[in-house]
Design a protein around this motif. Structure first.
Motif, PDB file in Angstrom:
ATOM      1  N   ALA A  79       0.828  -1.210   0.000  1.00 35.73           N
ATOM      2  CA  ALA A  79       0.000   0.000   0.000  1.00 35.73           C
ATOM      3  C   ALA A  79       0.860   1.257   0.000  1.00 35.73           C
ATOM      4  O   ALA A  79       0.550   2.248  -0.688  1.00 35.73           O
ATOM      5  CB  ALA A  79      -0.939   0.000   1.207  1.00 35.73           C
ATOM      6  N   LEU A  80       1.942   1.238   0.759  1.00 36.66           N
ATOM      7  CA  LEU A  80       2.832   2.401   0.814  1.00 36.66           C
ATOM      8  C   LEU A  80       3.544   2.616  -0.522  1.00 36.66           C
ATOM      9  O   LEU A  80       3.723   3.757  -0.971  1.00 36.66           O
ATOM     10  CB  LEU A  80       3.852   2.232   1.940  1.00 36.66           C
ATOM     11  N   ILE A  81       3.965   1.528  -1.156  1.00 34.50           N
ATOM     12  CA  ILE A  81       4.609   1.659  -2.473  1.00 34.50           C
ATOM     13  C   ILE A  81       3.613   2.206  -3.489  1.00 34.50           C
ATOM     14  O   ILE A  81       3.947   3.061  -4.317  1.00 34.50           O
ATOM     15  CB  ILE A  81       5.171   0.306  -2.940  1.00 34.50           C
ATOM     16  N   ALA A  82       2.373   1.739  -3.426  1.00 33.02           N
ATOM     17  CA  ALA A  82       1.349   2.216  -4.351  1.00 33.02           C
ATOM     18  C   ALA A  82       1.084   3.709  -4.161  1.00 33.02           C
ATOM     19  O   ALA A  82       0.936   4.464  -5.138  1.00 33.02           O
ATOM     20  CB  ALA A  82       0.061   1.419  -4.163  1.00 33.02           C
ATOM     21  N   HIS A  83       1.026   4.146  -2.899  1.00 35.76           N
ATOM     22  CA  HIS A  83       0.806   5.565  -2.634  1.00 35.76           C
ATOM     23  C   HIS A  83       1.983   6.401  -3.131  1.00 35.76           C
ATOM     24  O   HIS A  83       1.799   7.464  -3.750  1.00 35.76           O
ATOM     25  CB  HIS A  83       0.582   5.806  -1.148  1.00 35.76           C
ATOM     26  N   ALA A  84       3.198   5.919  -2.878  1.00 40.30           N
ATOM     27  CA  ALA A  84       4.386   6.632  -3.353  1.00 40.30           C
ATOM     28  C   ALA A  84       4.404   6.702  -4.876  1.00 40.30           C
ATOM     29  O   ALA A  84       4.818   7.717  -5.457  1.00 40.30           O
ATOM     30  CB  ALA A  84       5.649   5.945  -2.836  1.00 40.30           C
ATOM     31  N   LEU A  85       3.949   5.650  -5.538  1.00 37.23           N
ATOM     32  CA  LEU A  85       3.903   5.653  -6.998  1.00 37.23           C
ATOM     33  C   LEU A  85       2.937   6.724  -7.501  1.00 37.23           C
ATOM     34  O   LEU A  85       3.222   7.414  -8.487  1.00 37.23           O
ATOM     35  CB  LEU A  85       3.489   4.269  -7.509  1.00 37.23           C
ATOM     36  N   ARG A  87       2.183   9.516  -5.961  1.00 37.78           N
ATOM     37  CA  ARG A  87       2.844  10.812  -5.732  1.00 37.78           C
ATOM     38  C   ARG A  87       3.943  11.057  -6.757  1.00 37.78           C
ATOM     39  O   ARG A  87       3.991  12.101  -7.414  1.00 37.78           O
ATOM     40  CB  ARG A  87       3.446  10.861  -4.325  1.00 37.78           C
ATOM     41  N   ASN A  88       4.852  10.108  -6.867  1.00 37.81           N
ATOM     42  CA  ASN A  88       6.012  10.294  -7.738  1.00 37.81           C
ATOM     43  C   ASN A  88       5.623  10.306  -9.212  1.00 37.81           C
ATOM     44  O   ASN A  88       6.209  11.038 -10.013  1.00 37.81           O
ATOM     45  CB  ASN A  88       7.039   9.197  -7.471  1.00 37.81           C
ATOM     46  N   GLY A  89       4.634   9.490  -9.562  1.00 41.25           N
ATOM     47  CA  GLY A  89       4.208   9.430 -10.950  1.00 41.25           C
ATOM     48  C   GLY A  89       3.560  10.713 -11.424  1.00 41.25           C
ATOM     49  O   GLY A  89       3.508  10.981 -12.633  1.00 41.25           O
ATOM     50  N   ALA A  90       3.074  11.510 -10.486  1.00 41.93           N
ATOM     51  CA  ALA A  90       2.438  12.775 -10.853  1.00 41.93           C
ATOM     52  C   ALA A  90       3.458  13.875 -11.141  1.00 41.93           C
ATOM     53  O   ALA A  90       3.109  14.909 -11.720  1.00 41.93           O
ATOM     54  CB  ALA A  90       1.509  13.228  -9.733  1.00 41.93           C
ATOM     55  N   VAL A  91       4.707  13.654 -10.709  1.00 46.38           N
ATOM     56  CA  VAL A  91       5.745  14.690 -10.814  1.00 46.38           C
ATOM     57  C   VAL A  91       6.664  14.381 -11.987  1.00 46.38           C
ATOM     58  O   VAL A  91       7.300  13.320 -12.005  1.00 46.38           O
ATOM     59  CB  VAL A  91       6.559  14.773  -9.506  1.00 46.38           C
ATOM     60  N   PRO A  92       6.777  15.257 -12.963  1.00 45.46           N
ATOM     61  CA  PRO A  92       7.686  15.012 -14.082  1.00 45.46           C
ATOM     62  C   PRO A  92       9.123  14.820 -13.607  1.00 45.46           C
ATOM     63  O   PRO A  92       9.551  15.465 -12.647  1.00 45.46           O
ATOM     64  CB  PRO A  92       7.562  16.285 -14.926  1.00 45.46           C
ATOM     65  N   ALA A  93       9.840  13.944 -14.271  1.00 47.78           N
ATOM     66  CA  ALA A  93      11.223  13.665 -13.884  1.00 47.78           C
ATOM     67  C   ALA A  93      12.072  14.926 -13.913  1.00 47.78           C
ATOM     68  O   ALA A  93      12.926  15.132 -13.041  1.00 47.78           O
ATOM     69  CB  ALA A  93      11.816  12.606 -14.812  1.00 47.78           C
TER      70      ALA A  93
END
Length: 493
Positions: A79-85, A87-93
């Motif tokens: 669940a924590l990895i999914a939440h982090a994904l 968050r991080n997936g929303a931010v352009p590299a």
């Protein structure tokens, strides 16, 4: 390999690399030569590029969808990895990389500006940091993080489950009692302050003894100097820093004890959680609960003050206070002051409220960076009834905005609230605790905190870990009751 084992193997390397990046940050603030600032910014940007790619790897979503958790801990990790994904997936590299580069450079520029009391030297970089963090918050909000609000999305990175509205409500409940008690205390005769010079070598030697009294594991940590004290690392390498002011030994001692609380939390987490999403503190609020209870309810208690009095006399000679009771009063002296990190327990949260409101306005676009010094000084005068004298005692005093830690400040007060709840429960469970503290042994308390909070890492949500430890949901009432009892007794109110 199953989807779950592939997911956790990937995460293990990501966690290890993030610790390497953190170590670069530790070095930057402690030992790095000043001329290496631009190089370090590029190094950290490169590390962030690698980490962002790992944290947004397309395989993550597939593994998460297929992973079968063997137990509750594994389910929480997924669940924590999914939440982090999310968050991080929303931010352009490119944004993540630029944030790492900019905040690395900004930290050095902030330190220079603070040393020179030159706000103008820092404002252009602060404007850039705020713009990048606002862009990041908006990107995450668009993906549904923080309920669609940019500032709440930033808060989520430090205190999952908290919102600006919930924190503002907490502050509204705290402020009246804090202000009333402060006015009563400041109207009473103040204890005598320490006077004289306290050599750096003696302060650091005593700081090390104090850290040992709280059970700090020197085989997995170290103590260094920094402009703004912090702790860094985890698993089996968690380091602390402090600073020395030769006229104020409490600054060094209690910065050290505060950071020992942070570091001990990281070092106490169950080894089964290492290099997983469960292997670090669950939130900054819970983290601050550990540092603040070490520093205040334990470190500034009458029992521990008695031991510290004898230690300081042995190190520095006569202190100018009559006895251990007078020393305890001096240690908890309430006085006007500019600096949050040096503030007494009674006024500390008022400093946090100021920062919370200002940064909320910055991210919301209601306050321009160009106006931040004027806004800070006006709010400080309103809240504390005296004026900021120099920028180092005002808007330049904290490192947080330079390193992009916007959404962080409220967690200090949330940590105080959690600490109040934990102290109430701990005192109930350990009725003889003061006898140990009086000998300079805080280990019964730190063992209790390890068993009730620290060893779980991120296994439970912030509210769950405090509720499980205390037997009741978090509330500001225990903290406010503790402060009322302590300071009314100290000031004979």
């Amino acid at each position: 390999m199953t989807a779950f084992t592939e997911l956790m193997a990937h995460q293990r390397s990501t966690e290890a690399l993030s610790l390497v990046a953190e170590r670069l940050g530790w070095d930057q603030e402690t030992m790095m030569p000043r001329g290496a600032a631009e190089q370090r910014a590029e190094e950290l940007a490169a590390m962030e590029q690698v980490l962002h790619a790992r944290r947004t790897d397309p395989r993550l979503a597939e593994w998460i969808a297929k992973a079968e958790a063997p137990d509750a801990a594994a389910e929480r990790a997924i669940a924590l990895i999914a939440h982090a994904l999310r968050r991080n997936g929303a931010v352009p590299a490119s944004l993540a990389e630029e944030l790492a580069r900019t905040t690395s450079l900004a930290q050095g520029i902030w330190a220079e500006a603070r040393a020179k009391n030159d706000v103008g030297h820092f404002l252009p970089m602060l404007k850039r940091v705020v713009a990048l963090r606002r862009e990041e918050g908006q990107a995450m909000a668009a993906a549904g993080i923080g309920g669609g609000d940019a500032y709440d999305a930033l808060i989520d990175g430090y205190e999952p489950g908290a919102t600006a509205a919930s924190l503002a409500a907490m502050f509204a409940a705290m402020r009246p009692r804090l202000v009333a008690l402060r006015e009563a205390v400041l109207g009473a005769p103040a204890p005598k302050a320490l006077a004289g010079s306290f050599p750096a070598a003696g302060q650091l030697a005593l700081a090390r003894r104090a850290a040992s009294a709280f059970g700090y594991d020197w085989t997995r940590g170290r103590l260094d100097l920094a402009v703004h004290p912090f702790s860094s690392g985890g698993v089996n390498d968690s380091r602390i820093t402090t600073r020395v002011v030769e006229t104020d030994p409490f600054n060094c001692l209690y910065s050290t004890i505060h950071e020992v609380g942070h570091s001990s939390y990281e070092l106490a987490i169950d080894a089964a959680h290492h290099f997983t999403p469960l292997g670090h503190g669950v939130s900054m609020g819970v983290h601050e609960s550990q540092s603040r209870i070490y520093e205040n309810q334990l470190g500034r208690s009458r029992a521990f003050a008695g031991w510290l009095f004898t230690q300081m006399q042995a190190e520095f000679g006569a202190l100018g206070v009559a006895d251990a009771d007078a020393f305890y009063a001096t240690l908890n002296r309430v006085q006007r002051g500019f600096i949050r990190t040096e503030a007494d327990e009674l006024q500390y949260n008022l400093h946090v409220m100021l920062r919370f409101d200002l940064e909320r306005a910055l991210i919301g676009g209601r306050l321009d960076v160009a106006d931040i010094e004027e806004a800070w000084n006006a709010r400080f005068l309103s809240d504390f009834d005296f004026a900021v004298d120099v920028p180092a005692n005002g808007v330049l005093q904290d490192v947080h905005w330079s390193v992009g830690a916007i959404g962080y400040f409220a967690t200090y007060s949330l940590g105080n609230v959690y600490a109040g709840c934990l102290n109430q429960a701990m005192r109930r469970d350990l009725p003889d605790l003061d006898a140990s503290l009086a000998t300079g042994d805080a280990r019964p308390a730190t063992d209790w905190l390890c068993a009730k909070v620290q060893r779980f890492g991120s296994l439970y949500t912030p509210a769950e870990v405090i509720t499980r430890a205390c037997g009741a949901a978090p509330s500001e009432a225990p903290l406010l009751d503790y402060l009322e009892t302590k300071f009314r007794a100290l000031y004979n109110l």
